[in-house]
Scaffold this active site. Structure first.
Site, mmCIF file in Angstrom:
data_model
loop_
_atom_site.group_PDB
_atom_site.id
_atom_site.type_symbol
_atom_site.label_atom_id
_atom_site.label_comp_id
_atom_site.label_asym_id
_atom_site.label_seq_id
_atom_site.Cartn_x
_atom_site.Cartn_y
_atom_site.Cartn_z
ATOM 1 N N HIS A 92 -13.320 5.529 -2.895
ATOM 2 C CA HIS A 92 -12.236 4.724 -2.335
ATOM 3 C C HIS A 92 -12.369 3.237 -2.677
ATOM 4 O O HIS A 92 -11.373 2.542 -2.820
ATOM 5 C CB HIS A 92 -12.197 4.933 -0.818
ATOM 6 C CG HIS A 92 -10.856 4.619 -0.228
ATOM 7 N ND1 HIS A 92 -9.674 4.994 -0.823
ATOM 8 C CD2 HIS A 92 -10.502 3.946 0.895
ATOM 9 C CE1 HIS A 92 -8.659 4.575 -0.083
ATOM 10 N NE2 HIS A 92 -9.136 3.916 0.958
ATOM 11 N N CYS A 108 -5.683 -0.849 -6.675
ATOM 12 C CA CYS A 108 -4.275 -0.937 -6.245
ATOM 13 C C CYS A 108 -3.889 -2.397 -6.031
ATOM 14 O O CYS A 108 -2.771 -2.811 -6.305
ATOM 15 C CB CYS A 108 -4.050 -0.143 -4.961
ATOM 16 S SG CYS A 108 -4.953 -0.791 -3.533
ATOM 17 N N THR A 110 -3.973 5.128 7.426
ATOM 18 C CA THR A 110 -2.992 4.786 6.403
ATOM 19 C C THR A 110 -2.076 5.976 6.084
ATOM 20 O O THR A 110 -2.562 7.045 5.730
ATOM 21 C CB THR A 110 -3.735 4.352 5.119
ATOM 22 O OG1 THR A 110 -4.573 3.263 5.452
ATOM 23 C CG2 THR A 110 -2.781 3.940 4.023
ATOM 24 N N CYS A 139 0.849 -1.193 0.000
ATOM 25 C CA CYS A 139 0.000 0.000 0.000
ATOM 26 C C CYS A 139 0.883 1.240 0.000
ATOM 27 O O CYS A 139 1.707 1.417 0.893
ATOM 28 C CB CYS A 139 -0.894 -0.022 1.246
ATOM 29 S SG CYS A 139 -1.687 1.555 1.594
ATOM 30 N N CYS A 196 -4.007 7.275 -1.587
ATOM 31 C CA CYS A 196 -5.323 7.386 -2.242
ATOM 32 C C CYS A 196 -6.399 7.930 -1.311
ATOM 33 O O CYS A 196 -7.399 8.479 -1.785
ATOM 34 C CB CYS A 196 -5.756 6.023 -2.758
ATOM 35 S SG CYS A 196 -4.397 5.051 -3.410
ATOM 36 N N GLU A 254 -6.022 -5.448 4.669
ATOM 37 C CA GLU A 254 -6.521 -4.178 4.166
ATOM 38 C C GLU A 254 -7.548 -4.398 3.045
ATOM 39 O O GLU A 254 -8.521 -3.652 2.922
ATOM 40 C CB GLU A 254 -5.340 -3.334 3.654
ATOM 41 C CG GLU A 254 -5.678 -1.877 3.472
ATOM 42 C CD GLU A 254 -4.450 -1.048 3.115
ATOM 43 O OE1 GLU A 254 -3.529 -1.592 2.478
ATOM 44 O OE2 GLU A 254 -4.424 0.138 3.472
HETATM 45 FE FE1 SF4 Z 1 -3.344 1.826 0.052
HETATM 46 FE FE2 SF4 Z 1 -4.790 0.813 -1.939
HETATM 47 FE FE3 SF4 Z 1 -5.934 2.343 -0.042
HETATM 48 FE FE4 SF4 Z 1 -4.307 3.358 -1.918
HETATM 49 S S1 SF4 Z 1 -6.335 2.390 -2.222
HETATM 50 S S2 SF4 Z 1 -4.297 3.846 0.246
HETATM 51 S S3 SF4 Z 1 -2.770 1.741 -2.072
HETATM 52 S S4 SF4 Z 1 -4.999 0.305 0.201
HETATM 53 FE FE FE Z 2 -7.293 1.971 2.720
#
Ligand code: SF4
Ligand code: FE
Length: 483
Positions: free
Chosen positions: A291, A297, A190, A99, A103, A445
């Protein structure tokens, strides 16, 4: 402060800050050099690196400053912009295998653009202007924003004001003519320590009695009264061991921390909601809509894991076995399902009242629902192809330096032309992504980020027009007359 143009500028911008961070009982002196934290900073820094190496993918011209900014700061102006966010996210997943944390701020910004506009429309408040000034400031310096939504929540059956301890959701505890003071805690934030600013937001639908909880505002991460407690990840202390042998991915990791706010001040000009409890659910819904398709991702991270699985099959000499080939096909099918539903959501974007674009909510929820499951199946197949060694390998020290090193290099060899060391490295990467540090990013996650699985099922049920579908069936079966 100078505008951040690249990775070096970014690292400089977050050095020598006065953050209070606890990790395993100790105050962290310098996150940039802490072996557990550093790989997460490197992952965030990749978002700046990509804007330099592939500017058309990861940077865009700001309509506010007229200069180039990182795409993570951009407000989507059409469906193509939403799609390009997804392409960038997949790429960064491929580059980091974890990650890259940026985002949440992007999705919070895009949600706030339309929600502040609509609150102002009803209440004649100044939030949209406040928000645009803040956005312009962030664009000017090309900064990293964290979106702080998830409260610690206490008793899940009770609303914020019904909790015995009133601080279990972030709330306003004091006000004066200059702004408000907030208290509470946000869980699993995050990339918060790697950000410059964070935007606090409510986490659920609020009632009239929850007005003090209806607060949205921007806070610098080093503001007075904020404490970070770093979240542990499975096998994280391997980064502190000598030799770096067993970490699996020595370059990159994700980051989550608990953030405690103890009477933190937010000045009026950085406030984007203050008591308009009836807009909390709109904000949560729009944020999660953005989101949940950002989770493409994981298709990028999945590309790395599929690559690792295919490599280990080759190193073991089984790459031509039909069941191995079929398992790799299956992993790719699952991975592309994640990506396909995410980009389909983006490409079916629509314009909001404020003029920015939002992706399709039904498909965003379908995407995230796939993410909660397919990543685990891909992880299972990767471990299947890796063989039992992924969970039983001797340490890197034994392998590289110990008395048994010579024997281990002999007995851990797979195919003739592949050295045992490469085989061990790939197995450690699979371990890292399915059991170790980056399994937090790839699996946990995927399950809980942007809302746990049931939250998406509720949205899917809401968004699907089941009566229309019944009508289709009734007309063709003759239950109803065709028009
Ligand atoms: Fe992390 Fe994916 Fe969330 Fe972006 S969308 S912050 S890479 S988990
Ligand atoms: Fe997240």
């Amino acid at each position: 402060m100078e505008k951040i143009l690249n990775k070096e500028d970014y690292l400089k911008s977050i050095s020598n800050r006065d953050l209070t961070i606890y990790l395993m009982g100790e105050l962290v002196k310098d996150p940039l050099t802490h072996p557990i934290i550093k790989p997460s900073i490197e992952a965030m820094a990749e978002t700046y690196e990509l804007a330099v190496s592939e500017p058309e993918l990861a940077s865009v011209k700001s309509p506010y400053t007229g200069e180039n900014i990182n795409r993570f700061l951009h407000i989507a102006e059409n469906s193509e912009d939403l799609f390009l966010q997804n392409k960038m996210q997949r790429k960064l997943g491929q580059l980091t295998g974890t990650c890259f944390q940026r985002c949440v701020g992007m999705d919070a910004f895009n949600a706030l653009h339309s929600v502040t506009f609509e609150i102002d429309e009803k209440y004649n408040t100044p939030y949209h202007e406040n928000f645009k000034s803040f956005l312009t400031e962030m664009h000017k310096y090309n900064l990293v924003i964290g979106g702080a939504m998830t409260d610690v929540k206490g008793d899940r059956s009770k609303l914020p004001h019904e909790q015995e301890d009133e601080d279990l959701y972030l709330r306003i505890v004091d006000r004066n003519e200059k702004g408000v003071y907030v208290k509470g805690a946000k869980a699993h934030q995050t990339g918060c320590i790697n950000s410059h600013w964070m935007v606090v937001m409510p986490t659920l639908r609020l009632s009239e009695n929850d007005k003090d909880y209806a607060i949205v505002g921007a806070i610098p991460v080093d503001a007075d009264g904020i404490t970070y407690i770093y979240g542990r990840q499975s096998c994280d202390t391997r980064s502190m061991e000598p030799g770096e042998y067993d970490v699996g991915n020595k370059y990159f990791a994700g980051q989550e921390a608990m953030v405690i706010f103890d009477n933190v001040f937010i000045p009026n000009e950085y406030i984007f909601m203050n008591g308009e409890y009836d807009y909390a659910s709109m904000l949560v819904e729009r944020f999660t809509t953005y989101h949940r398709r950002s989770y493409v991702c994981k298709a990028g991270v999945g590309d790395v894991l599929i690559g690792a699985a295919a490599t280990i099959a080759e190193y073991n000499g089984v790459e031509n076995a039909s069941h191995i080939k079929d398992k790799i096909v299956e992993m790719n099918k699952l991975n592309e399902t994640i990506y396909a539903t995410g980009i389909a959501s983006s490409l079916q974007g629509s314009e909001t009242k404020s003029g920015n674009y939002i992706n399709d909510d039904l498909l965003a929820n379908v995407c995230k629902q796939h993410v909660t499951k397919e990543t685990f199946e891909i992880g299972r197949l990767a471990q299947d192809l890796a063989g039992g060694l992924v969970g039983s390998m001797p340490s890197g020290i034994d392998f590289n330096e110990g008395n048994m090193s010579k024997d281990l290099k002999k007995y851990l060899k797979g195919k003739d032309d592949i050295n045992a060391e490469d085989r061990v490295k790939i197995l450690r990467l699979i371990e890292n992504m399915t059991l170790g540090r980056n399994a937090v990013a790839y699996l946990t996650e995927s399950l809980h980020g942007a809302g746990s699985p049931q939250a998406q099922r509720v949205q899917i049920r809401r968004k699907v027009d089941i009566e229309e579908k019944k009508d289709f069936a009734k007309k063709l079966s003759g239950v109803k007359e065709r028009d």
